[in-house]
Write a protein that holds these residues in place. Structure first.
Motif, PDB file in Angstrom:
ATOM      1  N   LEU A 181       0.821  -1.201   0.000  1.00 39.17           N
ATOM      2  CA  LEU A 181       0.000   0.000   0.000  1.00 39.17           C
ATOM      3  C   LEU A 181       0.862   1.260   0.000  1.00 39.17           C
ATOM      4  N   SER A 182       2.010   1.202   0.670  1.00 31.38           N
ATOM      5  CA  SER A 182       2.927   2.350   0.633  1.00 31.38           C
ATOM      6  C   SER A 182       3.447   2.574  -0.772  1.00 31.38           C
ATOM      7  N   GLN A 183       3.762   1.489  -1.475  1.00 28.50           N
ATOM      8  CA  GLN A 183       4.233   1.603  -2.844  1.00 28.50           C
ATOM      9  C   GLN A 183       3.142   2.184  -3.743  1.00 28.50           C
ATOM     10  N   VAL A 184       1.893   1.744  -3.538  1.00 28.13           N
ATOM     11  CA  VAL A 184       0.768   2.300  -4.296  1.00 28.13           C
ATOM     12  C   VAL A 184       0.651   3.797  -4.043  1.00 28.13           C
ATOM     13  N   PHE A 185       0.766   4.194  -2.787  1.00 29.32           N
ATOM     14  CA  PHE A 185       0.622   5.606  -2.423  1.00 29.32           C
ATOM     15  C   PHE A 185       1.641   6.488  -3.140  1.00 29.32           C
ATOM     16  N   PHE A 186       2.904   6.123  -3.039  1.00 30.53           N
ATOM     17  CA  PHE A 186       3.948   6.954  -3.646  1.00 30.53           C
ATOM     18  C   PHE A 186       3.952   6.841  -5.164  1.00 30.53           C
ATOM     19  N   LEU A 187       3.619   5.654  -5.700  1.00 28.32           N
ATOM     20  CA  LEU A 187       3.568   5.475  -7.146  1.00 28.32           C
ATOM     21  C   LEU A 187       2.484   6.341  -7.771  1.00 28.32           C
ATOM     22  N   VAL A 188       1.289   6.299  -7.190  1.00 26.00           N
ATOM     23  CA  VAL A 188       0.167   7.082  -7.729  1.00 26.00           C
ATOM     24  C   VAL A 188       0.409   8.577  -7.511  1.00 26.00           C
ATOM     25  N   THR A 189       1.031   8.938  -6.388  1.00 24.93           N
ATOM     26  CA  THR A 189       1.356  10.344  -6.146  1.00 24.93           C
ATOM     27  C   THR A 189       2.267  10.897  -7.236  1.00 24.93           C
ATOM     28  N   CYS A 190       3.347  10.186  -7.516  1.00 29.09           N
ATOM     29  CA  CYS A 190       4.314  10.669  -8.517  1.00 29.09           C
ATOM     30  C   CYS A 190       3.724  10.669  -9.918  1.00 29.09           C
ATOM     31  N   ALA A 191       2.970   9.621 -10.262  1.00 31.32           N
ATOM     32  CA  ALA A 191       2.384   9.551 -11.598  1.00 31.32           C
ATOM     33  C   ALA A 191       1.369  10.675 -11.804  1.00 31.32           C
ATOM     34  N   GLY A 192       0.497  10.902 -10.817  1.00 28.40           N
ATOM     35  CA  GLY A 192      -0.492  11.970 -10.928  1.00 28.40           C
ATOM     36  C   GLY A 192       0.136  13.342 -10.979  1.00 28.40           C
ATOM     37  N   ALA A 193       1.145  13.564 -10.128  1.00 27.46           N
ATOM     38  CA  ALA A 193       1.827  14.862 -10.120  1.00 27.46           C
ATOM     39  C   ALA A 193       2.531  15.122 -11.448  1.00 27.46           C
ATOM     40  N   GLU A 194       3.109  14.075 -12.036  1.00 30.48           N
ATOM     41  CA  GLU A 194       3.810  14.257 -13.304  1.00 30.48           C
ATOM     42  C   GLU A 194       2.842  14.582 -14.434  1.00 30.48           C
ATOM     43  N   CYS A 195       1.660  13.968 -14.427  1.00 29.93           N
ATOM     44  CA  CYS A 195       0.647  14.289 -15.451  1.00 29.93           C
ATOM     45  C   CYS A 195       0.306  15.774 -15.427  1.00 29.93           C
ATOM     46  N   VAL A 196       0.050  16.299 -14.229  1.00 34.20           N
ATOM     47  CA  VAL A 196      -0.334  17.709 -14.102  1.00 34.20           C
ATOM     48  C   VAL A 196       0.860  18.614 -14.378  1.00 34.20           C
ATOM     49  N   LEU A 197       2.051  18.214 -13.944  1.00 27.60           N
ATOM     50  CA  LEU A 197       3.245  19.039 -14.164  1.00 27.60           C
ATOM     51  C   LEU A 197       3.562  19.166 -15.650  1.00 27.60           C
ATOM     52  N   LEU A 198       3.394  18.097 -16.415  1.00 28.69           N
ATOM     53  CA  LEU A 198       3.639  18.177 -17.855  1.00 28.69           C
ATOM     54  C   LEU A 198       2.662  19.150 -18.521  1.00 28.69           C
ATOM     55  N   LEU A 240      -0.108  18.612  -5.077  1.00 28.76           N
ATOM     56  CA  LEU A 240      -1.347  18.424  -4.319  1.00 28.76           C
ATOM     57  C   LEU A 240      -2.324  17.536  -5.070  1.00 28.76           C
ATOM     58  N   CYS A 241      -2.416  17.702  -6.388  1.00 30.14           N
ATOM     59  CA  CYS A 241      -3.285  16.825  -7.174  1.00 30.14           C
ATOM     60  C   CYS A 241      -2.848  15.370  -7.039  1.00 30.14           C
ATOM     61  N   GLY A 242      -1.535  15.145  -7.142  1.00 31.37           N
ATOM     62  CA  GLY A 242      -1.028  13.788  -6.988  1.00 31.37           C
ATOM     63  C   GLY A 242      -1.270  13.226  -5.598  1.00 31.37           C
ATOM     64  N   LEU A 243      -1.055  14.050  -4.555  1.00 27.26           N
ATOM     65  CA  LEU A 243      -1.228  13.589  -3.178  1.00 27.26           C
ATOM     66  C   LEU A 243      -2.689  13.287  -2.855  1.00 27.26           C
ATOM     67  N   VAL A 244      -3.587  14.183  -3.229  1.00 27.02           N
ATOM     68  CA  VAL A 244      -5.014  13.973  -2.937  1.00 27.02           C
ATOM     69  C   VAL A 244      -5.531  12.753  -3.689  1.00 27.02           C
ATOM     70  N   ASN A 245      -5.161  12.641  -4.948  1.00 32.21           N
ATOM     71  CA  ASN A 245      -5.582  11.493  -5.742  1.00 32.21           C
ATOM     72  C   ASN A 245      -5.054  10.192  -5.153  1.00 32.21           C
ATOM     73  N   SER A 246      -3.780  10.183  -4.781  1.00 30.78           N
ATOM     74  CA  SER A 246      -3.163   8.982  -4.225  1.00 30.78           C
ATOM     75  C   SER A 246      -3.753   8.606  -2.869  1.00 30.78           C
ATOM     76  N   MET A 247      -3.956   9.608  -2.009  1.00 34.31           N
ATOM     77  CA  MET A 247      -4.526   9.325  -0.694  1.00 34.31           C
ATOM     78  C   MET A 247      -5.927   8.726  -0.817  1.00 34.31           C
ATOM     79  N   THR A 248      -6.711   9.251  -1.747  1.00 33.71           N
ATOM     80  CA  THR A 248      -8.070   8.729  -1.943  1.00 33.71           C
ATOM     81  C   THR A 248      -8.038   7.268  -2.372  1.00 33.71           C
ATOM     82  N   HIS A 249      -7.222   6.963  -3.376  1.00 32.41           N
ATOM     83  CA  HIS A 249      -7.135   5.585  -3.865  1.00 32.41           C
ATOM     84  C   HIS A 249      -6.601   4.639  -2.796  1.00 32.41           C
ATOM     85  N   THR A 250      -5.589   5.075  -2.069  1.00 29.02           N
ATOM     86  CA  THR A 250      -4.938   4.182  -1.111  1.00 29.02           C
ATOM     87  C   THR A 250      -5.835   3.902   0.091  1.00 29.02           C
ATOM     88  N   VAL A 251      -6.535   4.918   0.568  1.00 30.63           N
ATOM     89  CA  VAL A 251      -7.463   4.713   1.676  1.00 30.63           C
ATOM     90  C   VAL A 251      -8.569   3.746   1.265  1.00 30.63           C
TER      91      VAL A 251
END
Length: 349
Positions: free
Chosen positions: A130-147, A182-193
């Motif tokens: 679950l920790s891996q899911v959290f950080f993986l989804v955080t980075c992937a989501g943040a990168e989508c918005v950053l691009l 923040l988009c990556g963190l909120v998205n990741s926290m929602t999925h992981t919870v």
């Protein structure tokens, strides 16, 4: 000016992320107890690369080289954009954040994979998954918005050059980067919870080399309709919306470039966004092929290959693309490497 003011913000934001990750680890640890022991799965077994037991040593060397190349390339980009005054612009501020994201992204998955190459039973604990899911989804989501933010930066630079200092001020740059995280963190926290509340009754085998939301949903014996609904909403907001925004931005950019009368002017304008456009095509292309293709009809080896292209190769290619196609970055890297060599020779003598 951008890097100096944003360094303080970066430190504060990293502290906030660490506090959030500590809370997340606590939540993951207590969730199985709060749910009255609903989950019987305490660890997962990765089946990725299991079809080639005699090639584990070769796989280890290949992915070790890729990981070290990714770390070296992205670290050099971060250092060169920080010490070179010519690179203290919004474009390179975004690039340094992209490099930091790529380091975090690969460090979430590759070290675990490297350790498992020497294990007969390739496992990961429930909490670590679950920790891996959290950080993986955080980075992937943040990168989508950053691009998408980087595409906006190129749009303003080419289509509205006179307003660029105002539209891309320090505050705007910090706001865009903060919004990406923040988009990556909120998205990741929602999925992981939501994933932590699933009832996992087994089997505990994941046909991959990493933990991700779709794989956990397959292992669940409880209702996953809410998880799937949130996954579709996130795909539209964090995945589809930034890609459409980026596509529209480049349509406007290309139309503006084509209106430039001189061939030299068109070439110069296109060169300022060619690297980012290449990174965008590679990232969204591999991401769409990884997540949106049909799961049926593909072998385990094909699934692994597609995920390797997205999760492993893309972060390694990003600094290579920027360093090969960008004169400013190449110049800064030469000065950085030259200064290091001079320092080593001075110390050695």
């Amino acid at each position: 000016m951008v890097s100096l003011k944003t360094c303080q913000f970066g430190v504060l934001f990293v502290c906030f992320s660490l506090r959030l990750s500590f809370f997340f680890h606590y939540f993951v640890a207590v969730t199985p107890l709060v749910m009255n022991n609903q989950t019987d799965v305490t660890e997962f077994i990765f089946l990725g690369f299991s079809n080639h037991p005699n090639l584990q040593g070769l796989f280890f060397l290949i992915f070790l080289v890729i990981y070290l190349t990714t770390l070296l390339g992205n670290t050099l980009i971060i250092i060169s954009t920080g010490i070179s005054s010519a690179l203290h612009t919004p474009m390179y501020y975004f690039l340094s954040n992209l490099s930091f994201l790529d380091i975090c992204y690969t460090s979430t998955t590759i070290p675990v994979m490297l350790m498992n190459f020497f294990r007969e039973k390739k496992t990961i604990s429930y909490d670590s998954c679950l920790s891996q899911v959290f950080f993986l989804v955080t980075c992937a989501g943040a990168e989508c918005v950053l691009l998408a933010a980087m595409a906006y930066d190129r749009y303003v630079a080419i289509c509205h050059p006179l307003q660029y200092p105002v539209l891309m001020s320090v505050k705007v740059c910090v706001f865009l980067v903060t919004g990406s995280w923040l988009c990556g963190l909120v998205n990741s926290m929602t999925h992981t919870v939501l994933a932590a509340t699933l009832t996992l009754c087994g089997p505990n085998q994941i046909s991959h080399f990493l933990c991700d939301i779709p794989f956990l949903l397959k292992l669940s014996c409880s209702d996953t309709s809410l998880n799937e609904f949130v996954l579709h909403v996130a795909s539209a907001t964090i995945g589809l919306s930034p890609s459409l925004f980026t596509a529209v931005s480049y349509i406007l950019i290309i139309s503006a470039i084509l209106r430039i009368p001189s061939a030299q002017g068109r070439s110069k304008a296109f060169s300022t966004c060619a690297s980012h456009l290449t990174v965008v095509v590679v990232f969204y292309g591999t991401a769409n092929f990884n997540y949106d293709r049909p799961r049926e009809g593909y072998s385990l080896d094909m699934d692994i290959l597609v995920s390797v292209l997205f999760c492993v190769m893309t972060p390694m290619l990003n600094p290579i693309i920027y360093s090969l196609r960008n004169k400013e970055v190449k110049c800064a890297l030469r000065k950085l490497v030259g200064g290091y060599v001079f320092l080593v020779l001075t110390v050695a003598s």
